[in-house]
Write a protein that holds these residues in place. Structure first.
Motif, PDB file in Angstrom:
ATOM      1  N   LEU A 100       2.418-102.578  19.153  1.00  0.00           N
ATOM      2  CA  LEU A 100       3.119-103.844  18.909  1.00  0.00           C
ATOM      3  C   LEU A 100       4.586-103.795  19.326  1.00  0.00           C
ATOM      4  CD1 LEU A 100       1.607-104.595  15.394  1.00  0.00           C
ATOM      5  CD2 LEU A 100       1.086-105.788  17.528  1.00  0.00           C
ATOM      6  N   GLY A 101       5.076-102.621  19.706  1.00  0.00           N
ATOM      7  CA  GLY A 101       6.473-102.496  20.119  1.00  0.00           C
ATOM      8  C   GLY A 101       7.459-102.582  18.971  1.00  0.00           C
ATOM      9  N   LEU A 102       7.043-102.205  17.773  1.00  0.00           N
ATOM     10  CA  LEU A 102       7.925-102.261  16.612  1.00  0.00           C
ATOM     11  C   LEU A 102       8.799-101.019  16.521  1.00  0.00           C
ATOM     12  CD1 LEU A 102       5.413-103.670  13.951  1.00  0.00           C
ATOM     13  CD2 LEU A 102       7.036-104.927  15.370  1.00  0.00           C
ATOM     14  N   LYS A 103       9.863-101.124  15.735  1.00  0.00           N
ATOM     15  CA  LYS A 103      10.803-100.027  15.556  1.00  0.00           C
ATOM     16  C   LYS A 103      10.530 -99.342  14.214  1.00  0.00           C
ATOM     17  CE  LYS A 103      13.294-101.290  19.200  1.00  0.00           C
ATOM     18  NZ  LYS A 103      13.377-100.490  20.428  1.00  0.00           N
ATOM     19  N   THR A 104      10.327 -98.031  14.229  1.00  0.00           N
ATOM     20  CA  THR A 104      10.222 -97.253  13.003  1.00  0.00           C
ATOM     21  C   THR A 104      10.819 -95.875  13.247  1.00  0.00           C
ATOM     22  OG1 THR A 104       8.101 -96.115  13.384  1.00  0.00           O
ATOM     23  CG2 THR A 104       7.987 -98.378  12.532  1.00  0.00           C
ATOM     24  N   SER A 105      11.193 -95.205  12.157  1.00  0.00           N
ATOM     25  CA  SER A 105      11.749 -93.860  12.284  1.00  0.00           C
ATOM     26  C   SER A 105      10.698 -92.891  12.820  1.00  0.00           C
ATOM     27  CB  SER A 105      12.272 -93.375  10.928  1.00  0.00           C
ATOM     28  OG  SER A 105      11.249 -93.432   9.948  1.00  0.00           O
ATOM     29  N   ALA A 106       9.422 -93.092  12.466  1.00  0.00           N
ATOM     30  CA  ALA A 106       8.373 -92.197  12.960  1.00  0.00           C
ATOM     31  C   ALA A 106       8.282 -92.235  14.479  1.00  0.00           C
ATOM     32  CB  ALA A 106       7.030 -92.578  12.343  1.00  0.00           C
ATOM     33  N   ILE A 107       8.500 -93.423  15.050  1.00  0.00           N
ATOM     34  CA  ILE A 107       8.496 -93.555  16.515  1.00  0.00           C
ATOM     35  C   ILE A 107       9.782 -92.994  17.099  1.00  0.00           C
ATOM     36  CG2 ILE A 107       8.539 -95.238  18.396  1.00  0.00           C
ATOM     37  CD1 ILE A 107       6.697 -97.008  16.669  1.00  0.00           C
ATOM     38  N   THR A 108      10.907 -93.289  16.475  1.00  0.00           N
ATOM     39  CA  THR A 108      12.202 -92.819  16.978  1.00  0.00           C
ATOM     40  C   THR A 108      12.283 -91.296  16.967  1.00  0.00           C
ATOM     41  OG1 THR A 108      13.301 -94.832  16.226  1.00  0.00           O
ATOM     42  CG2 THR A 108      14.700 -92.908  16.619  1.00  0.00           C
ATOM     43  N   PHE A 109      11.821 -90.666  15.883  1.00  0.00           N
ATOM     44  CA  PHE A 109      11.888 -89.208  15.783  1.00  0.00           C
ATOM     45  C   PHE A 109      10.863 -88.527  16.677  1.00  0.00           C
ATOM     46  CE2 PHE A 109      13.435 -89.923  11.180  1.00  0.00           C
ATOM     47  CZ  PHE A 109      14.759 -89.960  11.601  1.00  0.00           C
ATOM     48  N   GLY A 110       9.776 -89.228  16.999  1.00  0.00           N
ATOM     49  CA  GLY A 110       8.774 -88.678  17.902  1.00  0.00           C
ATOM     50  C   GLY A 110       8.191 -87.371  17.406  1.00  0.00           C
ATOM     51  N   ARG A 111       8.154 -86.358  18.282  1.00  0.00           N
ATOM     52  CA  ARG A 111       7.539 -85.084  17.905  1.00  0.00           C
ATOM     53  C   ARG A 111       8.380 -84.286  16.926  1.00  0.00           C
ATOM     54  NH1 ARG A 111       8.952 -80.589  21.438  1.00  0.00           N
ATOM     55  NH2 ARG A 111      10.615 -81.158  22.891  1.00  0.00           N
ATOM     56  N   TRP A 112       9.597 -84.779  16.656  1.00  0.00           N
ATOM     57  CA  TRP A 112      10.465 -84.107  15.689  1.00  0.00           C
ATOM     58  C   TRP A 112      10.375 -84.759  14.312  1.00  0.00           C
ATOM     59  CZ3 TRP A 112      11.858 -79.768  17.820  1.00  0.00           C
ATOM     60  CH2 TRP A 112      12.087 -79.709  19.195  1.00  0.00           C
ATOM     61  N   ASP A 113       9.349 -85.560  14.099  1.00  0.00           N
ATOM     62  CA  ASP A 113       9.266 -86.329  12.866  1.00  0.00           C
ATOM     63  C   ASP A 113       9.209 -85.465  11.601  1.00  0.00           C
ATOM     64  OD1 ASP A 113       6.774 -85.372  13.558  1.00  0.00           O
ATOM     65  OD2 ASP A 113       5.733 -87.301  13.426  1.00  0.00           O
ATOM     66  N   VAL A 114       8.399 -84.417  11.607  1.00  0.00           N
ATOM     67  CA  VAL A 114       8.283 -83.560  10.423  1.00  0.00           C
ATOM     68  C   VAL A 114       9.602 -82.857  10.145  1.00  0.00           C
ATOM     69  CG1 VAL A 114       7.081 -81.593   9.391  1.00  0.00           C
ATOM     70  CG2 VAL A 114       5.799 -83.265  10.754  1.00  0.00           C
ATOM     71  N   LEU A 115      10.252 -82.374  11.182  1.00  0.00           N
ATOM     72  CA  LEU A 115      11.558 -81.731  11.023  1.00  0.00           C
ATOM     73  C   LEU A 115      12.565 -82.735  10.459  1.00  0.00           C
ATOM     74  CD1 LEU A 115      13.576 -79.414  11.429  1.00  0.00           C
ATOM     75  CD2 LEU A 115      13.875 -80.212  13.798  1.00  0.00           C
ATOM     76  N   ALA A 116      12.542 -83.959  10.978  1.00  0.00           N
ATOM     77  CA  ALA A 116      13.478 -84.982  10.510  1.00  0.00           C
ATOM     78  C   ALA A 116      13.250 -85.291   9.036  1.00  0.00           C
ATOM     79  CB  ALA A 116      13.325 -86.253  11.344  1.00  0.00           C
ATOM     80  N   VAL A 117      11.996 -85.374   8.612  1.00  0.00           N
ATOM     81  CA  VAL A 117      11.702 -85.614   7.197  1.00  0.00           C
ATOM     82  C   VAL A 117      12.264 -84.476   6.351  1.00  0.00           C
ATOM     83  CG1 VAL A 117       9.843 -85.740   5.481  1.00  0.00           C
ATOM     84  CG2 VAL A 117       9.668 -87.043   7.600  1.00  0.00           C
ATOM     85  N   GLY A 118      12.073 -83.248   6.806  1.00  0.00           N
ATOM     86  CA  GLY A 118      12.601 -82.100   6.077  1.00  0.00           C
ATOM     87  C   GLY A 118      14.113 -82.127   5.957  1.00  0.00           C
ATOM     88  N   LEU A 119      14.784 -82.477   7.043  1.00  0.00           N
ATOM     89  CA  LEU A 119      16.246 -82.547   7.018  1.00  0.00           C
ATOM     90  C   LEU A 119      16.734 -83.665   6.093  1.00  0.00           C
ATOM     91  CD1 LEU A 119      17.056 -81.945  10.805  1.00  0.00           C
ATOM     92  CD2 LEU A 119      17.399 -80.348   8.896  1.00  0.00           C
ATOM     93  N   CYS A 120      15.987 -84.760   6.042  1.00  0.00           N
ATOM     94  CA  CYS A 120      16.366 -85.862   5.150  1.00  0.00           C
ATOM     95  C   CYS A 120      16.210 -85.461   3.686  1.00  0.00           C
ATOM     96  CB  CYS A 120      15.542 -87.103   5.462  1.00  0.00           C
ATOM     97  SG  CYS A 120      16.036 -87.934   6.990  1.00  0.00           S
ATOM     98  N   TYR A 121      15.131 -84.755   3.369  1.00  0.00           N
ATOM     99  CA  TYR A 121      14.987 -84.244   2.002  1.00  0.00           C
ATOM    100  C   TYR A 121      16.140 -83.290   1.670  1.00  0.00           C
ATOM    101  CZ  TYR A 121      10.226 -85.941   0.977  1.00  0.00           C
ATOM    102  OH  TYR A 121       9.125 -86.717   0.696  1.00  0.00           O
ATOM    103  N   LEU A 122      16.495 -82.440   2.616  1.00  0.00           N
ATOM    104  CA  LEU A 122      17.587 -81.496   2.399  1.00  0.00           C
ATOM    105  C   LEU A 122      18.903 -82.233   2.163  1.00  0.00           C
ATOM    106  CD1 LEU A 122      18.479 -78.521   2.332  1.00  0.00           C
ATOM    107  CD2 LEU A 122      18.827 -78.657   4.823  1.00  0.00           C
ATOM    108  N   ALA A 123      19.154 -83.268   2.953  1.00  0.00           N
ATOM    109  CA  ALA A 123      20.376 -84.060   2.787  1.00  0.00           C
ATOM    110  C   ALA A 123      20.386 -84.761   1.429  1.00  0.00           C
ATOM    111  CB  ALA A 123      20.481 -85.088   3.914  1.00  0.00           C
ATOM    112  N   THR A 124      19.226 -85.261   1.007  1.00  0.00           N
ATOM    113  CA  THR A 124      19.127 -85.907  -0.306  1.00  0.00           C
ATOM    114  C   THR A 124      19.531 -84.945  -1.413  1.00  0.00           C
ATOM    115  OG1 THR A 124      17.292 -87.272   0.482  1.00  0.00           O
ATOM    116  CG2 THR A 124      17.583 -87.099  -1.902  1.00  0.00           C
ATOM    117  N   LEU A 125      18.967 -83.753  -1.395  1.00  0.00           N
ATOM    118  CA  LEU A 125      19.244 -82.764  -2.432  1.00  0.00           C
ATOM    119  C   LEU A 125      20.699 -82.312  -2.394  1.00  0.00           C
ATOM    120  CD1 LEU A 125      15.937 -80.748  -2.009  1.00  0.00           C
ATOM    121  CD2 LEU A 125      16.560 -82.132  -3.998  1.00  0.00           C
ATOM    122  N   ALA A 126      21.240 -82.147  -1.184  1.00  0.00           N
ATOM    123  CA  ALA A 126      22.636 -81.713  -1.060  1.00  0.00           C
ATOM    124  C   ALA A 126      23.584 -82.775  -1.610  1.00  0.00           C
ATOM    125  CB  ALA A 126      22.951 -81.420   0.404  1.00  0.00           C
TER     126      ALA A 126
END
Length: 294
Positions: free
Chosen positions: A201-227
């Motif tokens: 559909l050509g929509l914008k989401t972080s999962a599409i933006t992060f691409g193959r780095w999506d799992v790493l990005a989720v991990g970094l976001c959790y780390l930033a939250t805790l910090a």
């Protein structure tokens, strides 16, 4: 349900309940926990019970109103997404006008709850309503709309501080920043479920933006939250009970990363739903620090 027959009142109310996701409380919980973080922190563990009622009820009502507004704007897109094509507005069980009327009624009741509070809360409530209404359009063009969602979902934080202290100290804004990072984490997990449909559909989401780095990005976001939460806790003078809560939340986040590592859609959705335990763990730490030991 036979669409050719007039709906009874109970049938119509059932459709409205589905519209506002009463059967899916996870969205409300993801808004309630950050609000409770702030309410307990601002009041040093002794919040007014009216504030607890008003903010919990108001948060649930505004989340419900936001769902109705979201479905209104997405009604022509949801029909092409496997997970959303049977939503009551998209499938034609209720009209667009009804959805907006339900949203307006819920928002009005939510605003009535803050009338006894101070003017700063009133002013912030205007911003909160704008965020809730504008998010569905914002996600059409912003590459990581989950960050905007984090502001909308976390705006109970400055409102809670304002209600208790009549100001929003720096730690309140740090908590809001933490919530933004957390929202990007959990809503990316959610977006990973819909990624095949969103790409078509050509929509914008972080999962599409992060691409193959999506799992790493989720991990970094959790780390930033805790910090960020750790920084807020340090400013508040919190000790080991709060640290234990953050450690438990870190364990929850680690489990999510394990689940989503293969990008299986069911596993990603499971991780998203499980985020209520992350929010609860942080709240438990604040509660133990302020109410039990405070």
């Amino acid at each position: 349900m036979n669409r050719s027959l007039p709906l009874t009142i109970s049938q119509r109310l059932s459709l409205y309940a589905r519209l506002v996701r009463i059967d899916k409380p996870i969205g409300s919980l993801l808004l309630v926990w950050p609000t409770l973080w702030a309410l307990w922190a601002a009041s040093e563990g002794r919040p007014s019970w009216y504030f607890v009622f008003a903010f919990v009820a108001g948060t649930v009502l505004m989340r419900s109103a936001g769902c109705a507004v979201n479905d209104y704007f997405d009604r022509d897109v949801d029909k092409y997404v496997e997970r959303t094509r049977e939503r009551v507005l998209t499938s034609g069980l209720i009209s667009a006008r009804e959805a907006l009327s339900v949203a307006a009624a819920l928002a009005l009741v939510s605003l009535l709850l803050i009338l006894p509070m101070n003017r700063l809360v009133w002013a912030l409530s205007v911003v909160a309503v704008f965020l809730a209404v504008s998010y569905p359009k914002f996600k059409r063009f912003f590459a990581i709309p989950q960050a905007y969602l984090g502001i909308a979902f976390g705006f109970g934080i400055p409102m809670a501080y304002a209600a208790v202290l009549e100001t929003v100290p720096l730690e309140g804004w740090i908590m809001l920043a933490a919530n933004i990072a957390w929202a990007v984490a959990y809503d990316t997990e959610y977006a990973m479920v819909d990624r095949p449909d969103d790409l078509k559909l050509g929509l914008k989401t972080s999962a599409i933006t992060f691409g193959r780095w999506d799992v790493l990005a989720v991990g970094l976001c959790y780390l930033a939250t805790l910090a960020l939460l750790a920084v807020a806790g340090a400013r508040l003078g919190y000790g080991w009970p709060f640290a234990a809560g953050l450690l438990a939340a870190a364990g929850v986040a680690a489990r999510h990363l394990w689940w989503i590592r293969g990008r299986d859609r069911a596993a990603c959705f499971r991780a998203f739903l499980h985020n209520t335990w992350f929010g609860f763990a942080v709240f438990a730490g604040i509660f133990a620090q302020t109410t039990v030991l405070g």
